[in-house]
Design an enzyme around this catalytic site. Sequence first.
Site, PDB file in Angstrom:
ATOM      1  N   GLY A 225      -2.254  17.368   8.523  1.00  0.00           N
ATOM      2  CA  GLY A 225      -1.476  17.872   9.651  1.00  0.00           C
ATOM      3  C   GLY A 225      -0.320  18.722   9.172  1.00  0.00           C
ATOM      4  O   GLY A 225      -0.336  19.261   8.055  1.00  0.00           O
ATOM      5  N   SER A 226       0.689  18.812  10.013  1.00  0.00           N
ATOM      6  CA  SER A 226       1.812  19.703   9.718  1.00  0.00           C
ATOM      7  C   SER A 226       2.789  19.054   8.729  1.00  0.00           C
ATOM      8  O   SER A 226       2.884  17.826   8.663  1.00  0.00           O
ATOM      9  CB  SER A 226       2.543  20.012  11.019  1.00  0.00           C
ATOM     10  N   VAL A 229       5.126  16.441  10.528  1.00  0.00           N
ATOM     11  CA  VAL A 229       4.591  15.090  10.769  1.00  0.00           C
ATOM     12  C   VAL A 229       4.267  14.414   9.423  1.00  0.00           C
ATOM     13  O   VAL A 229       4.388  13.193   9.295  1.00  0.00           O
ATOM     14  CB  VAL A 229       3.362  15.144  11.712  1.00  0.00           C
ATOM     15  N   GLY A 230       3.914  15.219   8.437  1.00  0.00           N
ATOM     16  CA  GLY A 230       3.673  14.671   7.087  1.00  0.00           C
ATOM     17  C   GLY A 230       4.884  13.885   6.594  1.00  0.00           C
ATOM     18  O   GLY A 230       4.740  12.825   5.967  1.00  0.00           O
ATOM     19  N   GLU A 247      -2.238  16.264   3.350  1.00  0.00           N
ATOM     20  CA  GLU A 247      -2.876  17.593   3.377  1.00  0.00           C
ATOM     21  C   GLU A 247      -2.161  18.393   4.459  1.00  0.00           C
ATOM     22  O   GLU A 247      -2.448  18.229   5.645  1.00  0.00           O
ATOM     23  CB  GLU A 247      -4.367  17.446   3.691  1.00  0.00           C
ATOM     24  N   CYS A 281      -5.747  26.004   8.176  1.00  0.00           N
ATOM     25  CA  CYS A 281      -4.574  25.716   7.336  1.00  0.00           C
ATOM     26  C   CYS A 281      -4.444  26.695   6.172  1.00  0.00           C
ATOM     27  O   CYS A 281      -3.343  26.972   5.717  1.00  0.00           O
ATOM     28  CB  CYS A 281      -4.651  24.290   6.813  1.00  0.00           C
TER      29      CYS A 281
HETATM   30  N1  NAD Z   1      -4.099  20.954   4.267  1.00  0.00           N
HETATM   31  C1  NAD Z   1      -5.094  20.756   5.100  1.00  0.00           C
HETATM   32  O1  NAD Z   1      -6.185  20.357   4.734  1.00  0.00           O
HETATM   33  C2  NAD Z   1      -4.906  21.027   6.570  1.00  0.00           C
HETATM   34  C3  NAD Z   1      -6.038  21.133   7.366  1.00  0.00           C
HETATM   35  C4  NAD Z   1      -5.875  21.371   8.715  1.00  0.00           C
HETATM   36  C5  NAD Z   1      -4.633  21.508   9.264  1.00  0.00           C
HETATM   37  N2  NAD Z   1      -3.541  21.425   8.459  1.00  0.00           N
HETATM   38  C6  NAD Z   1      -2.224  21.625   9.028  1.00  0.00           C
HETATM   39  O2  NAD Z   1      -2.096  20.842  10.225  1.00  0.00           O
HETATM   40  C7  NAD Z   1      -1.303  21.500  11.164  1.00  0.00           C
HETATM   41  C8  NAD Z   1      -2.029  21.649  12.484  1.00  0.00           C
HETATM   42  O3  NAD Z   1      -2.647  20.453  12.859  1.00  0.00           O
HETATM   43  P1  NAD Z   1      -1.998  19.491  13.968  1.00  0.00           P
HETATM   44  O4  NAD Z   1      -1.310  20.306  15.002  1.00  0.00           O
HETATM   45  O5  NAD Z   1      -3.066  18.560  14.377  1.00  0.00           O
HETATM   46  O6  NAD Z   1      -0.909  18.741  13.106  1.00  0.00           O
HETATM   47  P2  NAD Z   1       0.095  17.600  13.574  1.00  0.00           P
HETATM   48  O7  NAD Z   1       0.926  17.299  12.399  1.00  0.00           O
HETATM   49  O8  NAD Z   1       0.766  17.954  14.836  1.00  0.00           O
HETATM   50  O9  NAD Z   1      -0.868  16.351  13.927  1.00  0.00           O
HETATM   51  C9  NAD Z   1      -1.681  15.738  12.959  1.00  0.00           C
HETATM   52  C10 NAD Z   1      -1.922  14.284  13.346  1.00  0.00           C
HETATM   53  O10 NAD Z   1      -0.680  13.604  13.401  1.00  0.00           O
HETATM   54  C11 NAD Z   1      -0.508  12.967  14.676  1.00  0.00           C
HETATM   55  N3  NAD Z   1       0.885  13.167  15.079  1.00  0.00           N
HETATM   56  C12 NAD Z   1       1.426  14.271  15.649  1.00  0.00           C
HETATM   57  N4  NAD Z   1       2.751  14.099  15.833  1.00  0.00           N
HETATM   58  C13 NAD Z   1       3.052  12.866  15.375  1.00  0.00           C
HETATM   59  C14 NAD Z   1       4.244  12.094  15.293  1.00  0.00           C
HETATM   60  N5  NAD Z   1       5.410  12.574  15.737  1.00  0.00           N
HETATM   61  N6  NAD Z   1       4.183  10.866  14.752  1.00  0.00           N
HETATM   62  C15 NAD Z   1       3.012  10.372  14.288  1.00  0.00           C
HETATM   63  N7  NAD Z   1       1.855  11.050  14.354  1.00  0.00           N
HETATM   64  C16 NAD Z   1       1.854  12.274  14.891  1.00  0.00           C
HETATM   65  C17 NAD Z   1      -1.478  13.648  15.614  1.00  0.00           C
HETATM   66  O11 NAD Z   1      -1.917  12.730  16.571  1.00  0.00           O
HETATM   67  C18 NAD Z   1      -2.596  14.106  14.707  1.00  0.00           C
HETATM   68  O12 NAD Z   1      -3.603  13.139  14.578  1.00  0.00           O
HETATM   69  C19 NAD Z   1      -0.981  22.848  10.548  1.00  0.00           C
HETATM   70  O13 NAD Z   1       0.273  22.784   9.926  1.00  0.00           O
HETATM   71  C20 NAD Z   1      -2.067  23.032   9.512  1.00  0.00           C
HETATM   72  O14 NAD Z   1      -1.742  23.914   8.477  1.00  0.00           O
HETATM   73  C21 NAD Z   1      -3.648  21.172   7.130  1.00  0.00           C
END
Ligand code: NAD
Length: 531
Positions: A225-226, A229-230, A247, A281
């Site tokens: 994810g982002s 949130v990471g 990731e 990503c």
């Molecule tokens: N490196 C990689 O392999 C990879 C692959 C795909 C996407 N990404 C990155 O992910 C991002 C887009 O994906 P997204 O919008 O789903 O990311 P996100 O971080 O918003 O969400 C990812 C996950 O986290 C959960 N989440 C969201 N907010 C949260 C919070 N406050 N507390 C706990 N959990 C929470 C969501 O339910 C989801 O399952 C982009 O930054 C993209 O670059 C990285």
Amino acid sequence: MSGKVSPKSDKSFGDETNMAVVDIEDPIEIKNGRVHHQKTAKEYVHVARLAFNTGRTRDLKYRKEQLGKLLKMYEETAEDMAAALYKDLRKPKQESYNTEIDLIVNDLKNILANIKSYSSSDYPPKPLANMCDTVEIKKDPYGVVLIIGAWNYPIQLSLLPVAGAIAAGNCIILKPSEIAVETAEYIATTIPKYLDKECYQVFLGGVAETTDLLKERFDYIFFTGSPMVGKIVNEAAAKYLTPVTLELGGKSPAYIDDNTNIELTARRLIWGKMVNAGQTCVAPDYVLCSKNVQDKLLGVVGKIVKELFGDNPRNSKDICRIITDRHFNRLINLLNSATVGYGGDYDPQDRYIGPTILVDVKPNDMIMQEEIFGPLLPIINVASVYEAITFINLNEKPLALYIFSKNKKNINLILESTSSGGVTVNDTLMHVVCESLPFGGVGNSGVGSYHGKQSFDTFTHRKSVLRKNFNPIMEKMQSVKYPPYSDRKLKCVQLVNSKRRGLPCRFLSYLLVFVLGVLVTLLVKHLCYSS
Ligand SMILES: NC(=O)c1ccc[n+]([C@@H]2O[C@H](COP(=O)([O-])OP(=O)(O)OC[C@H]3O[C@@H](n4cnc5c(N)ncnc54)[C@H](O)[C@@H]3O)[C@@H](O)[C@H]2O)c1
């Protein structure tokens, strides 16, 4: 959750009139965009913990059987996967197969073919002090792992890590992204039909449910994810010192050198930006090039777009749509904040945005402050390769870096002077599909990596084991380590410690022990006879 969503289920997770009911061990309701579980996150983890403690996931035969069932699931339901991806993102079938379905099928086949060797212990070389011991690196599963997926490649990003975690012998709680609604539902309803329901559970939900999960103790957390949130995930993991793979994303630059093939560069760049409508990503986020190259690029881009998407890309079946209105509006705000050099076409009804190049962009502009994650490609002008390197290094370490150049010196200069998760030279995205290359970020773009064997290793603790025996001759040889200490013993220990170079393999050390044993026996016999 292990269960079946009723056919009348709402596809938007947000309409009370159409309520999804899942009715097996944890009947859930999806109401006003929120998932209502009957069982708590704690109960899910408890079930997985009990299942792990039975020890069944450690058994190689069991793991192969479960991976075989996962492969069967992929093969039998590939069309359902493609249909879910189409509904979520209007993903073209070829993209669904290329970037998600075939990727997981091939990865799983590779794991199945190699799982025995991946799981086997390693026997590393050992120093003289351990000559008589057996040293082994055992491949241990971590235990119960949490896998949190993102929405942009919702099948791949959930199921690739699942395969690695199963292969390594873990139990899993999988939390797919709530934004890719159809795919989350496909995963939640299909996995329990094929896999062990106690060991591998799917927990649906959004921020609130993930927050609940993160309060629990896991043995490993794998998050996609982002970066924002990471950091939340990392903080939650730190409470129990749980190891993580993160990731993440960020702004991945594409440098275009003056010395390049501009038409090929444009085709590969636009393709990489338009796959999944830029919601990737590792999509090239922005371009760094001279004004001269920018003019050349703008000169060919129309021809390339026509070649890939026809006269009117809006009518092309090969362009995905933006996942939600919220994401679409964010992109349109970014688009409106910049100067369009090419494209700029969009349609809110359809959440369509065409291939777009933005010019006269400055580092402080709005579009340069966040990951774009859409088909908008800003160009920042740089006067030289050195300026490009400085620009890259002033920003967060990107997940991917693209270099288009025929100049080997410049390519190597960028490779040596910058840090990024991965690099493709003279193309985009391609280093990610080569499964022998570990895929992951560095710094703000992530921690750890996976794909291929690396997926197995990610979910494996390498446990060091040293075995001794009770052989009295060996004990005699090692007696110098015991008190009372003396100068003679110290010299002996120092001599042994100075021979740290590893003995190459078990066979050689057994041979050495055997020869030493024979020599000692002969010496004892000789001493007995001579007295
Ligand atoms: N490196 C990689 O392999 C990879 C692959 C795909 C996407 N990404 C990155 O992910 C991002 C887009 O994906 P997204 O919008 O789903 O990311 P996100 O971080 O918003 O969400 C990812 C996950 O986290 C959960 N989440 C969201 N907010 C949260 C919070 N406050 N507390 C706990 N959990 C929470 C969501 O339910 C989801 O399952 C982009 O930054 C993209 O670059 C990285």
